[in-house]
Design an enzyme around this catalytic site. Sequence first.
Site, PDB file in Angstrom:
ATOM      1  N   ARG A  89      -3.300   3.380   5.009  1.00  0.00           N
ATOM      2  CA  ARG A  89      -2.527   2.966   3.834  1.00  0.00           C
ATOM      3  C   ARG A  89      -1.031   2.986   4.104  1.00  0.00           C
ATOM      4  O   ARG A  89      -0.272   2.326   3.383  1.00  0.00           O
ATOM      5  CB  ARG A  89      -2.809   3.898   2.654  1.00  0.00           C
ATOM      6  N   MET A 116       0.847  -1.206   0.000  1.00  0.00           N
ATOM      7  CA  MET A 116       0.000   0.000   0.000  1.00  0.00           C
ATOM      8  C   MET A 116       0.878   1.251   0.000  1.00  0.00           C
ATOM      9  O   MET A 116       1.853   1.285  -0.737  1.00  0.00           O
ATOM     10  CB  MET A 116      -0.931  -0.018   1.196  1.00  0.00           C
ATOM     11  N   CYS A 117       0.584   2.224   0.778  1.00  0.00           N
ATOM     12  CA  CYS A 117       1.182   3.559   0.848  1.00  0.00           C
ATOM     13  C   CYS A 117       0.106   4.560   0.428  1.00  0.00           C
ATOM     14  O   CYS A 117      -0.792   4.237  -0.320  1.00  0.00           O
ATOM     15  CB  CYS A 117       2.374   3.790  -0.066  1.00  0.00           C
ATOM     16  N   GLY A 118       0.220   5.743   0.977  1.00  0.00           N
ATOM     17  CA  GLY A 118      -0.713   6.807   0.608  1.00  0.00           C
ATOM     18  C   GLY A 118       0.064   7.993   0.074  1.00  0.00           C
ATOM     19  O   GLY A 118       1.186   8.251   0.509  1.00  0.00           O
TER      20      GLY A 118
END
Lengths: 298, 230
Positions: free
Chosen positions: A32, A1-3
Amino acid sequence: MCGIVGLLVKNQKMRANIGELMLPMLIGMTERGPDSAGLAIFGAPVDDEARKFSLYSADLSFDWKKFGADLNSTLKTKAEIEVKVNHAVITTSVSPEQVKAWLLSAYPQVHLLSVGQLMDIYKDTGTPAQVASRYDFSKLSGSHLVGHTRMATESAITPSHAHPFTAGEDWCLVHNGSLSNAHSIRRKLEYEGITFETDNDTEAACRFLQWRMREGDDLKTALEHGFDELDGFYTLLMGTKDQLALVRDPFACKPAIVAEHDDYVAIASEFRSLAHLPDIKNAKVFEPAPKEMYVWKL
Amino acid sequence: METITFDLDQHTLREVNQYLHSDAAELNGKTVTVANPNGSHNIAVGLKSDVNVTIQGHAGYYAAGMNQLANVVIEGSAGTGVAENMMSGRVHVKGFASNAAGATANGGLLVIDGDAGLRCGISMKGVNIVVGGSVGSFSAFMAQAGNLVILGDAGEALGDSLYEARIFVRGSIQSLGADCEEKPMDAESRQILVNLLAESGHQDADPDSFTLLGSARKLYNFHVDNAGDY
């Protein structure tokens, strides 16, 4: 994920509060990316000859005062130094080459995060709320910013592995996704004389674009080469001195949503990071198409 | 008709979804309004009663997923996987929908007034989907049964590895996927299209302006000449 989050404020009056506007965007991306967070903020430019150097020391008790004194005496300058915990921004007219060479010999443990006339970078491990409060993100002012919340999937959780990464003065990039050929890109670029600071896959994308632009590509052409050579999933958000730019991989595997309003342009991985923005109901909200480059200028 | 309002600024999502999972006797025929959805994930998932739900804004991922019987209206846009694996009922997105809208859905009707992202109707198994705008690439990938109606354009590789679903497209198609081909519009297919246009508020659209696509059925059994198409 990651935002990822990006905010470009068109309304001059709102620029003093860009940090406050952004904070819920970054915190909204905690699920995230709960392990690290970072931010590049573009503020007022320094004088023509001067540069700002964003620095980071892993050692919390690092003596920045002594560091500043050593810098000033060795490089015969009167650098301004602004310290926030283990980050510092120094402003000096000494050339970046000289500063980098001095850092390497005198303070190899100090990490140079960015060089530029407008951009400061802060990044660290911790939840987005912890990192934001550690570096007073809510008090930042400026015209535009790029932020990131990280959920590490391919390399270690350290401040250096957090985003943004830089590829040149006043130029930064954040990434949501993963690259499967980061190591082969890295091997290729090392033959071109490009040096790496981490084994992070995003850094490979960043250095790839840096190399293409060094070879004379503009950003658009560099990204077109990226579509051919970067194998994997990505939404990339980039910040330059006067614009934000976004691309998504051809399969749109990683999300992005944009709100264009008369007062601002806001970008995030998901709408929940945009919901709180003022008058969002009257913004044009859309999903950027894959393999297309979007640019928003100040 | 009784209306119950939940404001997601005041209530947790779990409170809303738990109420929406009450006994059918409690819910049947009621209208539940969800205010300030603000992109929350999993709103109104797994419903199994004849209840009306109105989401007053933008919904996050998997809104109205696994729906049975319920009638869910999203007044804004919907994130990834809206109405995924729906079994029956109706889901209406008034804005745009992100990727994988109606993925793997077995039944019911999904209406999207705006555009749908990539992989709309991927692996659909009997659902009807009507998209007022355009759909992204790889839509109806491995679609097994049901009908996908697209009033706008379609992206790349439409209907790749299609089984027995029908695809109706009014606009342009960037490219067809492997084993997807144009079919003559037979009376039965035309009637399905007319009914779906009427049910989705597009009764003014001319059914004769649509192209029907279906499976060429060449990939059903392995043949070495088709090895490159798999």
